[in-house]
Scaffold this motif. Structure first.
Motif, PDB file in Angstrom:
ATOM      1  N   PHE A   1       0.840  -1.206   0.000  1.00 45.47           N
ATOM      2  CA  PHE A   1       0.000   0.000   0.000  1.00 45.47           C
ATOM      3  C   PHE A   1       0.871   1.250   0.000  1.00 45.47           C
ATOM      4  N   VAL A   2       1.931   1.230   0.811  1.00 48.06           N
ATOM      5  CA  VAL A   2       2.855   2.365   0.844  1.00 48.06           C
ATOM      6  C   VAL A   2       3.575   2.508  -0.495  1.00 48.06           C
ATOM      7  N   ILE A   3       3.912   1.392  -1.131  1.00 49.27           N
ATOM      8  CA  ILE A   3       4.498   1.449  -2.468  1.00 49.27           C
ATOM      9  C   ILE A   3       3.529   2.120  -3.437  1.00 49.27           C
ATOM     10  N   GLY A   4       2.241   1.739  -3.352  1.00 47.29           N
ATOM     11  CA  GLY A   4       1.231   2.362  -4.202  1.00 47.29           C
ATOM     12  C   GLY A   4       1.130   3.858  -3.974  1.00 47.29           C
ATOM     13  N   LEU A   5       1.194   4.274  -2.704  1.00 49.89           N
ATOM     14  CA  LEU A   5       1.181   5.706  -2.380  1.00 49.89           C
ATOM     15  C   LEU A   5       2.393   6.414  -2.979  1.00 49.89           C
ATOM     16  N   GLU A   6       3.541   5.765  -2.865  1.00 49.78           N
ATOM     17  CA  GLU A   6       4.783   6.343  -3.376  1.00 49.78           C
ATOM     18  C   GLU A   6       4.733   6.495  -4.890  1.00 49.78           C
ATOM     19  N   VAL A   7       4.246   5.473  -5.569  1.00 53.44           N
ATOM     20  CA  VAL A   7       4.138   5.532  -7.025  1.00 53.44           C
ATOM     21  C   VAL A   7       3.179   6.647  -7.433  1.00 53.44           C
ATOM     22  N   LYS A   8       2.037   6.744  -6.757  1.00 52.64           N
ATOM     23  CA  LYS A   8       1.056   7.793  -7.079  1.00 52.64           C
ATOM     24  C   LYS A   8       1.669   9.178  -6.867  1.00 52.64           C
TER      25      LYS A   8
END
Length: 454
Positions: free
Chosen positions: A102-109
């Motif tokens: 989820f944090v990876i997804g936030l970072e990518v966004k």
């Protein structure tokens, strides 16, 4: 994994532990040194290294059987006729790691909306480098394992562990060009996207489409709540948990739900600072000592200020900053403790799978990054950032061969929940060699680069 840029002023950072507006407490004397340590960019990498060493020592000690058996402890949760019955190892890898994703997804966004991937001119080089750093290591691995029992591990040497890379760069201090840090961080983000696609496409077998439809329905409800302006987190947490459970039962790896929800998180704040300042000016008389003590609804007033203060930053920024310490200092270390414990035997080091992983990381990773970067620059799609020459880029690409968290994660998908011992050995040895080569080259080259750029 992502890093949070530390504040310039130490006092500002320490105020998160003990606000200067609050009286000093005895516990603050304990928390301040801990806060200073966690303030260091490389602290997450250091903790990860320490937990890896603990796992390796435990797995090669007389307590090895007890240590490894602990991670197979049953975890049972029941609701009506449904029973969730899995090992602690599975809960960490499929449950807690969903928060990491989820944090990876936030970072990518964040990077796509506001960061280095928002502009094609800046993004083209890290995208090309990351593609080369994924394709070539997989090809090196397959060239040695095609048709062999270990062929399914082709995805293991593809990803870069940014926590370890940042730790290595931090040891070199201010000599490291800022442009190199940005390039490696951007490369690692694109690497993460590639690893997510590899997990979704390459390591999914039987699929139950009914559960996928249910998961998609819960994700749609999450998007609906966002569109109609629901700002509280509990409804999103509940729907996210249900979506995770449906994906878990579908046959697709459940951690992917974390990435999807991260990408759906709004990246813009609702309240602008000017409006909040106007609100405080209107309410400042309410905080007069006499008037405040006579108010009957002080709790409601405090909750209103808390809610409005939260709206000054986007949900993406708030969640990324809030969850980063949990992923860096709890989830990833737990993952290392549960997955890095492997018996070190000479026969494992000579195994073809271990050799393929090592060559994929040590040779394939830098070769792919440099070749694809050269092609992108040669064709005019990209250019080298200021302060970085080809020797520095080659050195940084060697550091990118440090693959740990995602490599061990994919090992578990490729060879069963516990992974393959020889593949783990390959990850550990290959990452260590890559780190040593990259550090040695940068220590040799960076002083000369500093002189040239002055």
């Amino acid at each position: 994994m992502q890093t949070v840029t530390p504040p310039e002023n130490d006092e500002l950072f320490l105020s998160t532990v003990a606000s200067p507006l609050l009286p000093d407490q005895p516990v603050d004397r304990i928390l301040r040194p801990l806060a200073r340590f966690l303030h260091i960019e490389a602290a997450g990498g250091f903790v990860l290294v320490a937990c890896t060493l603990v796992a390796l020592i435990a797995a090669n000690s007389p307590l090895a059987e007890t240590y490894l058996a602990f991670w197979q402890t049953d975890v049972v949760l029941g609701f009506g006729s449904y029973v969730f019955h899995h090992s602690l190892h599975h809960v960490i890898n499929d449950g807690l790691m969903a928060i990491f994703f989820f944090v990876i997804g936030l970072e990518v966004k964040r990077e796509i909306v506001h960061g280095s991937l928002s502009d094609w001119k800046r993004a083209s080089l890290p995208i090309a480098a990351a593609l080369g750093g994924m394709v070539v290591p997989a090809m090196v691995y397959l060239s040695l394992q095609l048709g062999e029992p270990g062929m399914n591990g082709w995805g293991i040497p593809m990803a870069t562990d940014i926590a370890f890379v940042i730790g290595c760069l931090a040891l070199l201090g201010s000599r490291v060009p800022h442009s190199l840090r940005v390039l490696l961080l951007s490369l690692a983000i694109v690497d993460d996207i590639g690893a997510i696609l590899v997990i979704a496409v390459g390591y999914t077998d039987a699929i139950n489409y009914e559960f996928i439809i249910l998961a998609a329905g819960y994700i749609g409800l999450v998007q609906l709540l966002s569109r109609i302006g629901v700002r509280r987190f509990p409804p999103y947490i509940a729907l996210g948990a249900l979506a995770w459970l449906m994906l878990h039962e579908s046959g697709i790896h459940a951690t992917l739900i974390g990435v999807i929800l991260g990408l759906l998180t709004p990246a813009r704040a609702v309240l602008v600072p000017e409006r909040f300042r106007e609100y405080l000016n209107r309410k400042k008389e309410d905080f007069d000592n006499t008037r405040w003590s006579q108010q009957r609804h002080r709790t409601e007033a405090v909750h209103e200020v808390q809610r409005l203060t939260r709206e000054l930053v986007s949900p993406l920024e708030y969640l990324e900053i809030t969850l980063h310490p949990w992923t860096a200092y709890l989830i990833m270390p737990l993952f290392a403790l549960a997955n890095a414990g492997v018996a070190i035997e000479m026969s494992n080091l000579n195994d073809s799978v271990a050799i393929a992983v090592v060559l994929g990381l040590v040779v394939g990773k830098p070769l792919g990054i440099v070749c694809f970067s050269w092609l992108a620059i040669r064709t005019g799609w990209a250019k080298l950032p200021d302060g970085i020459g080809w020797p520095i880029l080659i050195s940084g690409s060697c550091l990118a061969g440090i693959g740990f968290t995602m490599a061990l994660f994919i090992d578990g998908l490729a060879f069963g929940s516990d992974g393959l011992a020889t593949a783990k050995i390959g990850v550990l040895v290959g990452s260590a060699i890559s780190g040593l080569i990259g550090m040695a080259l940068l220590m040799w080259l960076l002083p000369k680069a500093d002189v040239e750029t002055r």
